[in-house]
Design a protein around this motif. Structure first.
Motif, PDB file in Angstrom:
ATOM      1  N   PRO A 147      11.730  -3.916  -5.185  1.00  0.00           N
ATOM      2  CA  PRO A 147      12.678  -4.594  -4.306  1.00  0.00           C
ATOM      3  C   PRO A 147      13.803  -3.678  -3.846  1.00  0.00           C
ATOM      4  O   PRO A 147      14.091  -2.653  -4.477  1.00  0.00           O
ATOM      5  N   ALA A 148      14.430  -4.043  -2.744  1.00  0.00           N
ATOM      6  CA  ALA A 148      15.536  -3.266  -2.198  1.00  0.00           C
ATOM      7  C   ALA A 148      16.602  -3.078  -3.272  1.00  0.00           C
ATOM      8  O   ALA A 148      16.935  -3.995  -4.011  1.00  0.00           O
ATOM      9  N   GLY A 149      17.130  -1.872  -3.348  1.00  0.00           N
ATOM     10  CA  GLY A 149      18.127  -1.573  -4.354  1.00  0.00           C
ATOM     11  C   GLY A 149      17.557  -0.937  -5.608  1.00  0.00           C
ATOM     12  O   GLY A 149      18.308  -0.535  -6.496  1.00  0.00           O
ATOM     13  N   TYR A 150      16.228  -0.807  -5.682  1.00  0.00           N
ATOM     14  CA  TYR A 150      15.578  -0.224  -6.854  1.00  0.00           C
ATOM     15  C   TYR A 150      14.592   0.871  -6.438  1.00  0.00           C
ATOM     16  O   TYR A 150      13.443   0.879  -6.883  1.00  0.00           O
ATOM     17  N   PRO A 151      15.007   1.810  -5.613  1.00  0.00           N
ATOM     18  CA  PRO A 151      14.031   2.776  -5.075  1.00  0.00           C
ATOM     19  C   PRO A 151      13.409   3.682  -6.119  1.00  0.00           C
ATOM     20  O   PRO A 151      12.296   4.160  -5.934  1.00  0.00           O
ATOM     21  N   GLY A 152      14.098   3.951  -7.224  1.00  0.00           N
ATOM     22  CA  GLY A 152      13.539   4.838  -8.232  1.00  0.00           C
ATOM     23  C   GLY A 152      12.791   4.140  -9.336  1.00  0.00           C
ATOM     24  O   GLY A 152      12.279   4.795 -10.240  1.00  0.00           O
ATOM     25  N   TYR A 153      12.684   2.829  -9.250  1.00  0.00           N
ATOM     26  CA  TYR A 153      12.102   2.048 -10.344  1.00  0.00           C
ATOM     27  C   TYR A 153      10.633   1.764 -10.060  1.00  0.00           C
ATOM     28  O   TYR A 153      10.253   0.676  -9.644  1.00  0.00           O
ATOM     29  N   TRP A 154       9.778   2.751 -10.334  1.00  0.00           N
ATOM     30  CA  TRP A 154       8.357   2.590 -10.041  1.00  0.00           C
ATOM     31  C   TRP A 154       7.757   1.393 -10.772  1.00  0.00           C
ATOM     32  O   TRP A 154       6.827   0.764 -10.283  1.00  0.00           O
ATOM     33  N   GLY A 155       8.275   1.069 -11.951  1.00  0.00           N
ATOM     34  CA  GLY A 155       7.733  -0.048 -12.715  1.00  0.00           C
ATOM     35  C   GLY A 155       8.117  -1.401 -12.174  1.00  0.00           C
ATOM     36  O   GLY A 155       7.640  -2.421 -12.679  1.00  0.00           O
ATOM     37  N   TYR A 156       8.989  -1.444 -11.156  1.00  0.00           N
ATOM     38  CA  TYR A 156       9.340  -2.703 -10.507  1.00  0.00           C
ATOM     39  C   TYR A 156       8.428  -3.001  -9.318  1.00  0.00           C
ATOM     40  O   TYR A 156       8.647  -3.948  -8.579  1.00  0.00           O
ATOM     41  N   THR A 157       7.399  -2.180  -9.151  1.00  0.00           N
ATOM     42  CA  THR A 157       6.358  -2.500  -8.181  1.00  0.00           C
ATOM     43  C   THR A 157       5.736  -3.847  -8.549  1.00  0.00           C
ATOM     44  O   THR A 157       5.471  -4.118  -9.727  1.00  0.00           O
ATOM     45  N   ALA A 158       5.519  -4.696  -7.561  1.00  0.00           N
ATOM     46  CA  ALA A 158       4.896  -6.004  -7.809  1.00  0.00           C
ATOM     47  C   ALA A 158       3.380  -5.856  -7.799  1.00  0.00           C
ATOM     48  O   ALA A 158       2.813  -5.240  -6.892  1.00  0.00           O
ATOM     49  N   VAL A 159       2.726  -6.421  -8.816  1.00  0.00           N
ATOM     50  CA  VAL A 159       1.263  -6.446  -8.874  1.00  0.00           C
ATOM     51  C   VAL A 159       0.817  -7.829  -9.311  1.00  0.00           C
ATOM     52  O   VAL A 159       1.605  -8.619  -9.816  1.00  0.00           O
ATOM     53  N   SER A 160      -0.447  -8.120  -9.120  1.00  0.00           N
ATOM     54  CA  SER A 160      -1.043  -9.369  -9.576  1.00  0.00           C
ATOM     55  C   SER A 160      -2.301  -9.053 -10.371  1.00  0.00           C
ATOM     56  O   SER A 160      -2.825  -7.927 -10.326  1.00  0.00           O
ATOM     57  N   ALA A 161      -2.809 -10.055 -11.086  1.00  0.00           N
ATOM     58  CA  ALA A 161      -4.038  -9.857 -11.852  1.00  0.00           C
ATOM     59  C   ALA A 161      -5.222  -9.564 -10.927  1.00  0.00           C
ATOM     60  O   ALA A 161      -6.044  -8.696 -11.210  1.00  0.00           O
ATOM     61  N   ARG A 162      -5.309 -10.290  -9.797  1.00  0.00           N
ATOM     62  CA  ARG A 162      -6.461 -10.062  -8.912  1.00  0.00           C
ATOM     63  C   ARG A 162      -6.383  -8.689  -8.252  1.00  0.00           C
ATOM     64  O   ARG A 162      -7.408  -8.033  -8.027  1.00  0.00           O
ATOM     65  N   ASP A 163      -5.161  -8.211  -7.920  1.00  0.00           N
ATOM     66  CA  ASP A 163      -5.036  -6.869  -7.360  1.00  0.00           C
ATOM     67  C   ASP A 163      -5.371  -5.814  -8.410  1.00  0.00           C
ATOM     68  O   ASP A 163      -5.945  -4.760  -8.082  1.00  0.00           O
ATOM     69  N   THR A 164      -5.022  -6.071  -9.649  1.00  0.00           N
ATOM     70  CA  THR A 164      -5.368  -5.124 -10.709  1.00  0.00           C
ATOM     71  C   THR A 164      -6.880  -5.000 -10.846  1.00  0.00           C
ATOM     72  O   THR A 164      -7.414  -3.896 -11.001  1.00  0.00           O
ATOM     73  N   VAL A 165      -7.588  -6.116 -10.761  1.00  0.00           N
ATOM     74  CA  VAL A 165      -9.051  -6.058 -10.762  1.00  0.00           C
ATOM     75  C   VAL A 165      -9.547  -5.246  -9.573  1.00  0.00           C
ATOM     76  O   VAL A 165     -10.470  -4.428  -9.695  1.00  0.00           O
TER      77      VAL A 165
END
Length: 398
Positions: A147-165
């Motif tokens: 999200p905006a304001g967290y450019p260096g926080y790679w772990g704040y990337t949003a993922v889902s279970a279906r995208d992980t599959v």
């Protein structure tokens, strides 16, 4: 009588599961007819928010889908995308320079955060997520940059279970062979102790016998993971870097709908011969949850799933008590320490044997439990059971 938890309330929190598991491979359920619904097997512990997807590659169908499109902060699961982005279009032989191999291998095997920081800062940060989610690459539906304001926080990337599959399906079914081999071989070589000394063999790694390959993720305030022969400091700390890109900080109000406050614990990977099943279990836990409690809850959830090709390890699950319980090479305190357990975690006991008497006044116990997943022993005095000798657990063979 043997040593029990200090206090009835604590005892209730870690009471033994004591559920025997079989060594038989799990069988897929018949596919549901079109237009009908089917209850999933997934048993989500109270207080846990979960997104789950299990895909049977032999049948070409999902066997489990629970909140599969829900977005979670990725924690270190995003390291799969960092590796794929770096390896994309690297030429016909996909040669990996020695310096990058020295970063990528610990990033995939031991969830090394310094390596993730390097690839994130060197190759465009959030642009990596945009590239990998684009239809021209993996065509991910729920994956978004931090999200905006967290450019260096790679772990704040949003993922889902279906995208992980979908990420694993690309690696296994579409990626060039050198890329597939490099990534999967490293995930199969996952180390129990992560680079930050957290025990990362929860979820898939605890629920199934090998073969499996895993990429785990964790983020938030936890009691220390207590992994490795050096033990741990014992103070509660943030899972720095893991799921943050640097030390965690509170989410700014209105920064995003993504839950950045509750501690996260994710288990993803493949299970069975020929990577038959792809499993994605993404979870968040109430604020204040200990690492051992979260570790136990994601283990129970993962063990409840219908995972074709997965073989359940033989033994009995028990809760433990006390902090920094030593796992030793033999049933005495004189044997070398292999590692230490996360406080209050459940363990799989294969057998038990008499050994050195351990005293925790006013109690004592000379029985020791063998933990096959650690290849070591702990004193039964630290296992939540009313008697010195564990019920329904055989003695170890000579």
């Amino acid at each position: 009588m043997r040593m029990l938890l200090r206090g009835a309330a604590a005892l209730a929190a870690v009471v033994s599961v004591a559920s025997l598991t079989s060594g038989a491979a799990a069988q897929p359920r018949p596919e549901k007819p079109a237009g009908t619904t089917r209850a999933a097997a997934a048993q989500i512990p109270p207080g846990v928010t979960a997104g789950v997807a299990v895909y049977d590659r032999h049948a070409g169908a999902f066997t489990e889908q629970v909140n599969e499109s829900a977005q979670f902060r990725s924690a270190s699961v995003v390291k799969l995308l960092l590796a794929l982005d770096f390896l994309w279009d690297r030429g016909p032989d996909y040669t990996i320079p020695a310096a990058d191999r020295a970063r990528l291998e610990p990033m995939l095997r031991s969830s090394n955060d310094a390596a993730a920081n390097y690839y994130w800062s060197t190759y465009g940060g959030s642009a990596i997520i945009d590239r990998m989610a684009h239809p021209d690459r993996l065509d991910l539906r729920d994956t978004q940059e931090p999200p905006a304001g967290y450019p260096g926080y790679w772990g704040y990337t949003a993922v889902s279970a279906r995208d992980t599959v979908a990420i694993y399906r690309y690696i296994l079914e579409k990626a060039p062979a050198p890329v597939r081999t490099f990534i999967m071989d490293n995930l199969r070589a996952s180390t129990r102790c992560a680079s930050d000394k957290f025990d990362q063999h929860f979820g898939i790694a605890g629920a199934f016998d090998r073969p499996w390959a895993v990429k785990q993720g964790w983020a938030g305030k936890y009691a220390d993971g207590t992994c490795g022969p050096q033990g741990a400091a014992g103070a509660a700390r943030a899972a720095t870097g893991e799921g943050a890109g640097e030390a965690e900080r509170p989410a700014a109000r209105g920064a995003a709908e993504l839950d950045l406050s509750r501690p996260a614990l994710h288990s993803t990977g493949t299970v069975g011969a020929d990577d038959r099943s792809i499993v994605a279990v993404l979870t968040t836990h109430p604020v204040g949850t200990s690492y051992g409690k979260a570790y136990t809850d994601i283990g129970r959830l993962t063990r409840s799933l219908n995972v074709p090709g997965g073989v359940r390890p033989a033994g009995t699950w028990f809760g433990t008590w006390s902090e920094f319980v030593n796992v030793r090479k033999g049933p005495t305190t004189g044997h070398d320490r292999i590692t230490q357990l996360p406080a209050g975690v459940e363990v799989l006991v294969g057998c038990q044997v008499r050994g050195q008497v351990v005293n925790v006044p006013p109690y004592s116990n000379d029985w020791w439990a063998y933990l096959p997943q650690y290849k070591g022993y702990i004193s039964n005095i630290y296992i939540s059971s009313p008697d010195n000798r564990l019920p329904n657990v055989p003695e170890c063979a000579e």
